[in-house]
Design an enzyme around this catalytic site. Structure first.
Site, PDB file in Angstrom:
ATOM      1  N   GLU A 272       0.845  -1.194   0.000  1.00  0.00           N
ATOM      2  CA  GLU A 272       0.000   0.000   0.000  1.00  0.00           C
ATOM      3  C   GLU A 272       0.884   1.248   0.000  1.00  0.00           C
ATOM      4  OE1 GLU A 272      -2.092   0.826   3.766  1.00  0.00           O
ATOM      5  OE2 GLU A 272      -1.466  -1.186   4.384  1.00  0.00           O
TER       6      GLU A 272
ATOM      7  N   CYS B 136      -3.349  -3.698   4.646  1.00  0.00           N
ATOM      8  CA  CYS B 136      -2.381  -4.711   5.117  1.00  0.00           C
ATOM      9  C   CYS B 136      -2.729  -6.123   4.685  1.00  0.00           C
ATOM     10  CB  CYS B 136      -2.315  -4.685   6.643  1.00  0.00           C
ATOM     11  SG  CYS B 136      -1.818  -3.103   7.286  1.00  0.00           S
TER      12      CYS B 136
ATOM     13  N   HIS C 140      -1.845 -10.260  12.276  1.00  0.00           N
ATOM     14  CA  HIS C 140      -1.357  -8.977  11.764  1.00  0.00           C
ATOM     15  C   HIS C 140      -1.087  -8.079  12.974  1.00  0.00           C
ATOM     16  CE1 HIS C 140      -0.955  -5.158   9.897  1.00  0.00           C
ATOM     17  NE2 HIS C 140      -2.069  -4.689  10.436  1.00  0.00           N
TER      18      HIS C 140
HETATM   19  P1  HMG Z   1      -3.770   6.223  21.765  1.00  0.00           P
HETATM   20  O1  HMG Z   1      -5.152   6.733  21.918  1.00  0.00           O
HETATM   21  O2  HMG Z   1      -2.685   7.239  21.745  1.00  0.00           O
HETATM   22  O3  HMG Z   1      -3.391   5.219  22.906  1.00  0.00           O
HETATM   23  O4  HMG Z   1      -3.703   5.391  20.426  1.00  0.00           O
HETATM   24  P2  HMG Z   1      -4.240   4.678  24.143  1.00  0.00           P
HETATM   25  O5  HMG Z   1      -4.607   5.766  25.047  1.00  0.00           O
HETATM   26  O6  HMG Z   1      -5.352   3.766  23.655  1.00  0.00           O
HETATM   27  O7  HMG Z   1      -3.102   3.816  24.834  1.00  0.00           O
HETATM   28  C1  HMG Z   1      -2.597   2.684  24.210  1.00  0.00           C
HETATM   29  C2  HMG Z   1      -2.349   1.631  25.282  1.00  0.00           C
HETATM   30  O8  HMG Z   1      -1.315   2.110  26.143  1.00  0.00           O
HETATM   31  C3  HMG Z   1      -3.565   1.369  26.176  1.00  0.00           C
HETATM   32  O9  HMG Z   1      -3.529   0.001  26.518  1.00  0.00           O
HETATM   33  C4  HMG Z   1      -3.266   2.226  27.406  1.00  0.00           C
HETATM   34  O10 HMG Z   1      -3.926   1.751  28.582  1.00  0.00           O
HETATM   35  C5  HMG Z   1      -1.768   2.045  27.502  1.00  0.00           C
HETATM   36  P3  HMG Z   1      -4.896  -0.862  26.473  1.00  0.00           P
HETATM   37  O11 HMG Z   1      -5.864  -0.179  27.350  1.00  0.00           O
HETATM   38  O12 HMG Z   1      -5.353  -0.840  25.008  1.00  0.00           O
HETATM   39  O13 HMG Z   1      -4.468  -2.216  26.919  1.00  0.00           O
HETATM   40  N1  HMG Z   1      -1.087   3.133  28.225  1.00  0.00           N
HETATM   41  C6  HMG Z   1      -0.086   2.935  29.088  1.00  0.00           C
HETATM   42  N2  HMG Z   1       0.521   1.801  29.521  1.00  0.00           N
HETATM   43  C7  HMG Z   1       1.554   1.931  30.423  1.00  0.00           C
HETATM   44  N3  HMG Z   1       1.978   3.137  30.900  1.00  0.00           N
HETATM   45  C8  HMG Z   1       1.387   4.284  30.499  1.00  0.00           C
HETATM   46  C9  HMG Z   1       0.318   4.202  29.555  1.00  0.00           C
HETATM   47  N4  HMG Z   1      -0.464   5.137  28.950  1.00  0.00           N
HETATM   48  C10 HMG Z   1      -1.321   4.459  28.128  1.00  0.00           C
HETATM   49  N5  HMG Z   1       1.818   5.448  30.980  1.00  0.00           N
HETATM   50  C11 HMG Z   1      -3.730   3.693  18.776  1.00  0.00           C
HETATM   51  C12 HMG Z   1      -3.427   4.014  20.241  1.00  0.00           C
HETATM   52  C13 HMG Z   1      -3.361   2.251  18.489  1.00  0.00           C
HETATM   53  C14 HMG Z   1      -5.242   3.883  18.522  1.00  0.00           C
HETATM   54  C15 HMG Z   1      -2.909   4.658  17.881  1.00  0.00           C
HETATM   55  O14 HMG Z   1      -1.540   4.410  18.039  1.00  0.00           O
HETATM   56  C16 HMG Z   1      -3.258   4.570  16.408  1.00  0.00           C
HETATM   57  O15 HMG Z   1      -4.190   5.205  15.930  1.00  0.00           O
HETATM   58  N6  HMG Z   1      -2.467   3.743  15.615  1.00  0.00           N
HETATM   59  C17 HMG Z   1      -2.718   3.551  14.203  1.00  0.00           C
HETATM   60  C18 HMG Z   1      -3.922   2.676  13.943  1.00  0.00           C
HETATM   61  C19 HMG Z   1      -3.743   1.243  14.351  1.00  0.00           C
HETATM   62  O16 HMG Z   1      -2.659   0.766  14.552  1.00  0.00           O
HETATM   63  N7  HMG Z   1      -4.878   0.489  14.402  1.00  0.00           N
HETATM   64  C20 HMG Z   1      -4.825  -0.912  14.724  1.00  0.00           C
HETATM   65  C21 HMG Z   1      -5.973  -1.708  14.070  1.00  0.00           C
HETATM   66  S1  HMG Z   1      -6.147  -1.326  12.350  1.00  0.00           S
HETATM   67  C22 HMG Z   1      -4.908  -2.252  11.544  1.00  0.00           C
HETATM   68  O17 HMG Z   1      -4.312  -3.097  12.133  1.00  0.00           O
HETATM   69  C23 HMG Z   1      -4.620  -1.909  10.119  1.00  0.00           C
HETATM   70  C24 HMG Z   1      -3.367  -1.099   9.889  1.00  0.00           C
HETATM   71  O18 HMG Z   1      -2.226  -1.921  10.032  1.00  0.00           O
HETATM   72  C25 HMG Z   1      -3.393  -0.425   8.515  1.00  0.00           C
HETATM   73  C26 HMG Z   1      -3.646  -1.268   7.280  1.00  0.00           C
HETATM   74  O19 HMG Z   1      -4.448  -2.202   7.243  1.00  0.00           O
HETATM   75  O20 HMG Z   1      -3.059  -0.888   6.234  1.00  0.00           O
HETATM   76  C27 HMG Z   1      -3.236   0.031  10.897  1.00  0.00           C
END
Ligand code: HMG
Length: 386
Positions: A79, A111, A233
């Site tokens: 992609e 992906c 993935h």
């Molecule tokens: P965010 O809102 O910044 O993070 O975005 P959060 O607040 O959800 O925190 C992440 C985790 O860290 C959470 O854990 C928090 O609790 C923890 P969880 O509750 O989920 O178990 N956390 C901490 N842990 C320890 N110490 C701390 C602390 N603070 C927080 N101090 C998000 C996270 C993944 C949404 C963001 O990074 C993002 O948008 N990423 C891109 C999208 C993505 O990866 N999506 C995944 C599914 S889609 C997919 O897989 C397809 C893709 O590969 C693309 C394609 O297909 O081409 C993306």
């Protein structure tokens, strides 16, 4: 007749960013990236690396391991395309000096096109058992600076040789799919960085695990217990836990111990924390991690889940072949990962900001460390590779 993977080789960039440094620069607790997302380092490509160089480099090592078999079908899944018309497969075909009697195509569905390309290649070889197919999955994950997606970038390639003598994993192309038109992550043609509704993307991913599994189970008659290991993935490493918990709930296995869950998914999680998201290649990076870190998985069935935003997901599986340990590229991969150079945050931002000219003028890319191939530059709107 068995069809499947005869070789599996990876590549990634020679530069990495330590996520603790990024967290400090962004004023975030490093534990959020390292513990919350499960990421330590992310691969950052220099300006003279693209999906063609990453993919061709991985493919070189996959083909070399098999003494350069004749390849009849080359599918390049990405992609991060370098051209709107010419397939990255044709660029890679040229760099690898493959014979002209070869069907070359580029495929796209976020992906999941790596898995989609592999499933098509399995059926091609089933129909023509003397043929060998090469599937290259390569991507550079880019999100905006200072966005929640920034720590989930990365870059990598996987090259898979499919044949009727699979020395690594015999694969069953009967997959369960989940396709649904949603806007969780996308990249319009005019943008270099993806747009994403992060929290929503997690929900759709988990829904797709459930739905693709149900169709896979109905199509194959297999249950959860028929699978000893699982690879997912991995947009970030902790996604595997979330996905596996979803599968455990779906199949009524919520009570499994942490040790048992670790045995089922842990093998696939060694490389992603230090490479980051490699989009189409990610599932195969996880599979290579499993094969290269677990010494006794021969005869075990591995469940494979690929998710591509937008979305299309596939659940399929394969059986690890006896003697696979002799054919994995563990030492080369370990040396590659250990030899990478750490970037400062400002050097990362400079790589991130570098763009090729879009007016066709002659441009020579500054030389950085790459694998066997590098993007030399542009001349009259044409890409030139060394
Ligand atoms: P965010 O809102 O910044 O993070 O975005 P959060 O607040 O959800 O925190 C992440 C985790 O860290 C959470 O854990 C928090 O609790 C923890 P969880 O509750 O989920 O178990 N956390 C901490 N842990 C320890 N110490 C701390 C602390 N603070 C927080 N101090 C998000 C996270 C993944 C949404 C963001 O990074 C993002 O948008 N990423 C891109 C999208 C993505 O990866 N999506 C995944 C599914 S889609 C997919 O897989 C397809 C893709 O590969 C693309 C394609 O297909 O081409 C993306």
């Amino acid at each position: 007749m068995q069809i499947g993977l005869d070789a599996l080789a990876l590549d990634t960039s020679r530069y990495v960013l330590n996520l603790r440094d990024l967290a400090r620069a962004r004023g975030v607790d490093p534990n959020k990236y390292c513990k919350g997302l499960g990421q330590e380092l992310m691969s950052i490509p220099p300006p003279d690396e693209d999906v063609v160089t990453l993919g061709a480099n991985a493919a070189w090592h996959a083909l070399e391991a098999l003494d350069w078999p004749a390849i009849e079908l080359l599918i390049f899944a990405t992609e991060s395309a370098v051209d709107q018309s010419k397939a990255a497969a044709v660029y890679a075909h040229g760099l690898l000096d493959l014979p002209p009697d070869c069907l070359c195509l580029e495929v796209k569905q976020a992906c999941s096109s790596g898995a989609g390309g592999l499933l098509l290649a399995l059926d091609y070889v089933r129909a023509k058992p003397t043929a060998k197919a090469l599937v290259i999955a390569a991507d550079i994950a880019r999100y905006g600076l200072r966005t929640p997606g920034e720590p989930t970038q990365g870059a990598g390639a996987a090259a898979l040789v499919v044949s009727a003598q699979p020395r690594l994993v015999a694969l069953d192309s009967r997959a369960g799919f989940h396709s649904e038109c949603v806007m969780d992550f996308w990249r319009p043609n005019y943008r270099d960085e993806a747009l994403v509704d992060g929290k929503y993307s997690l929900k759709v991913y988990l829904k797709a695990v459930q739905s693709a599994w149900q169709r896979y189970a109905a199509r194959t008659g297999r249950g959860f217990e028929d699978h000893a290991r699982f690879c997912y993935h991995l947009p970030f490493t902790r996604m595997a836990e979330k996905a596996h918990q979803q599968l455990l709930r779906e199949t009524g296995h919520e009570g499994l111990s942490a040790a048992e869950v670790q045995r089922q998914i842990g093998g696939g999680l060694h490389y992603n924390p230090v490479i980051g998201n490699s989009y189409t290649a990610s599932l195969f990076v996880a599979l290579a991690s499993l094969l290269e870190h677990e010494q006794a998985v021969s005869g075990e069935r591995v469940g494979l889940f690929s998710y591509g935003s937008g979305c299309m997901a596939a659940f399929f599986s394969g059986v690890v072949q006896p003697g696979y340990q002799r054919y994995v590229q563990a030492q080369r991969h370990a040396a590659l990962l250990e030899s990478r150079q750490e970037l400062t945050v400002s050097a990362y931002e400079a790589f991130y900001a570098a763009h090729l000219p879009v007016d066709g003028r002659t441009y020579h890319c500054p030389r950085h460390e790459t694998g066997l191939f590098r993007l030399a530059g542009i001349e009259q709107h044409q890409r030139h590779y060394d």
